[in-house]
Design an enzyme around this catalytic site. Structure first.
Site, PDB file in Angstrom:
ATOM      1  N   ASP A   8      23.417  46.334  36.239  1.00  0.00           N
ATOM      2  CA  ASP A   8      22.434  46.406  35.151  1.00  0.00           C
ATOM      3  C   ASP A   8      21.086  45.895  35.663  1.00  0.00           C
ATOM      4  O   ASP A   8      20.917  45.627  36.862  1.00  0.00           O
ATOM      5  CB  ASP A   8      22.942  45.706  33.883  1.00  0.00           C
ATOM      6  N   CYS A  65      26.507  42.521  37.238  1.00  0.00           N
ATOM      7  CA  CYS A  65      25.587  42.297  36.115  1.00  0.00           C
ATOM      8  C   CYS A  65      25.191  40.814  36.164  1.00  0.00           C
ATOM      9  O   CYS A  65      25.260  40.200  37.231  1.00  0.00           O
ATOM     10  CB  CYS A  65      26.180  42.750  34.780  1.00  0.00           C
ATOM     11  N   THR A  67      26.626  38.097  34.798  1.00  0.00           N
ATOM     12  CA  THR A  67      27.810  37.271  35.057  1.00  0.00           C
ATOM     13  C   THR A  67      28.938  38.041  35.739  1.00  0.00           C
ATOM     14  O   THR A  67      29.898  37.430  36.217  1.00  0.00           O
ATOM     15  CB  THR A  67      28.383  36.746  33.730  1.00  0.00           C
ATOM     16  N   HIS A  98      47.507  40.767  45.772  1.00  0.00           N
ATOM     17  CA  HIS A  98      48.535  40.660  44.729  1.00  0.00           C
ATOM     18  C   HIS A  98      48.334  41.651  43.578  1.00  0.00           C
ATOM     19  O   HIS A  98      49.314  42.095  42.981  1.00  0.00           O
ATOM     20  CB  HIS A  98      48.547  39.239  44.143  1.00  0.00           C
ATOM     21  N   HIS A 133      54.716  42.456  43.756  1.00  0.00           N
ATOM     22  CA  HIS A 133      53.417  42.616  43.104  1.00  0.00           C
ATOM     23  C   HIS A 133      53.289  44.001  42.483  1.00  0.00           C
ATOM     24  O   HIS A 133      52.646  44.167  41.444  1.00  0.00           O
ATOM     25  CB  HIS A 133      52.287  42.366  44.104  1.00  0.00           C
TER      26      HIS A 133
HETATM   27  C1  RB5 Z   1      22.252  40.857  30.335  1.00  0.00           C
HETATM   28  O1  RB5 Z   1      21.381  40.002  29.691  1.00  0.00           O
HETATM   29  C2  RB5 Z   1      23.616  40.191  30.505  1.00  0.00           C
HETATM   30  O2  RB5 Z   1      24.221  40.042  29.263  1.00  0.00           O
HETATM   31  C3  RB5 Z   1      24.489  40.986  31.441  1.00  0.00           C
HETATM   32  O3  RB5 Z   1      23.863  41.089  32.685  1.00  0.00           O
HETATM   33  C4  RB5 Z   1      25.864  40.400  31.736  1.00  0.00           C
HETATM   34  O4  RB5 Z   1      25.767  39.078  32.118  1.00  0.00           O
HETATM   35  C5  RB5 Z   1      26.881  40.608  30.683  1.00  0.00           C
HETATM   36  O5  RB5 Z   1      28.074  40.300  30.856  1.00  0.00           O
END
Ligand code: RB5
Length: 152
Positions: A8, A65, A67, A98, A133
């Site tokens: 993203d 992205c 996180t 696994h 597995h």
């Molecule tokens: C974008 O602001 C953020 O929500 C996205 O990059 C991600 O972390 C979502 O899981």
């Protein structure tokens, strides 16, 4: 390997760096974007990469992205996808050995570029061990296809 990458708006720079890193190692990268820092909804690229993996158009996928959570959740809604979100290399390695993960995800707001490279290296170099597995992966597949689990 042929690897699909998606991200993203938060992860454009990290995606570009990892893409170059992998191309220099001889991998072919299919970049579905985004390559803009304009706000971009991560399910779009998560889904695109997941479909390419599902259809065996690529060997595996890498998603980034903020996180790694939203984009991996999106990919995991596609049948046959086992996406793992990692912040360290140990989980990346074991997730292949696994769980035979076919998509790796991480967060550009969570880890630095050198950790991301280590995670990618461990994941790409690891091999699925099969055996017991595979039994568990078959059970995951049963849940996915039937929303039931006979054996417990
Ligand atoms: C974008 O602001 C953020 O929500 C996205 O990059 C991600 O972390 C979502 O899981």
């Amino acid at each position: 390997m042929k690897i699909a990458m998606g991200n993203d708006h938060v992860a454009v720079e990290m995606k570009k760096e990892i893409k170059v890193y992998l191309e220099e190692k001889g991998h072919e990268i299919i970049d579905v974007g985004t390559n803009s820092t304009e706000r971009f909804n991560y399910p779009v690229s998560g889904f695109q990469v997941a479909k390419m993996v599902q259809k065996n158009e690529v060997d595996c996928g890498i998603l980034i992205c903020g996180t790694g959570v939203g984009i991996s959740l999106s990919a995991n809604k596609v049948h046959g996808i086992r996406a793992v979100v990692c912040s360290e290399p140990y989980t990346a390695k074991l997730s292949k050995e696994h769980n035979n993960t076919n998509i790796l995800a991480f967060g550009a707001r969570v880890i630095g570029i050198e950790t991301a490279k280590m995670i990618v290296d461990e994941w790409l170099n690891a091999k699925f061990e099969g055996g017991r597995h595979q039994t568990r992966i078959d059970m995951i597949h049963e849940i996915e296809m039937t929303q039931e689990l006979k054996e417990n």
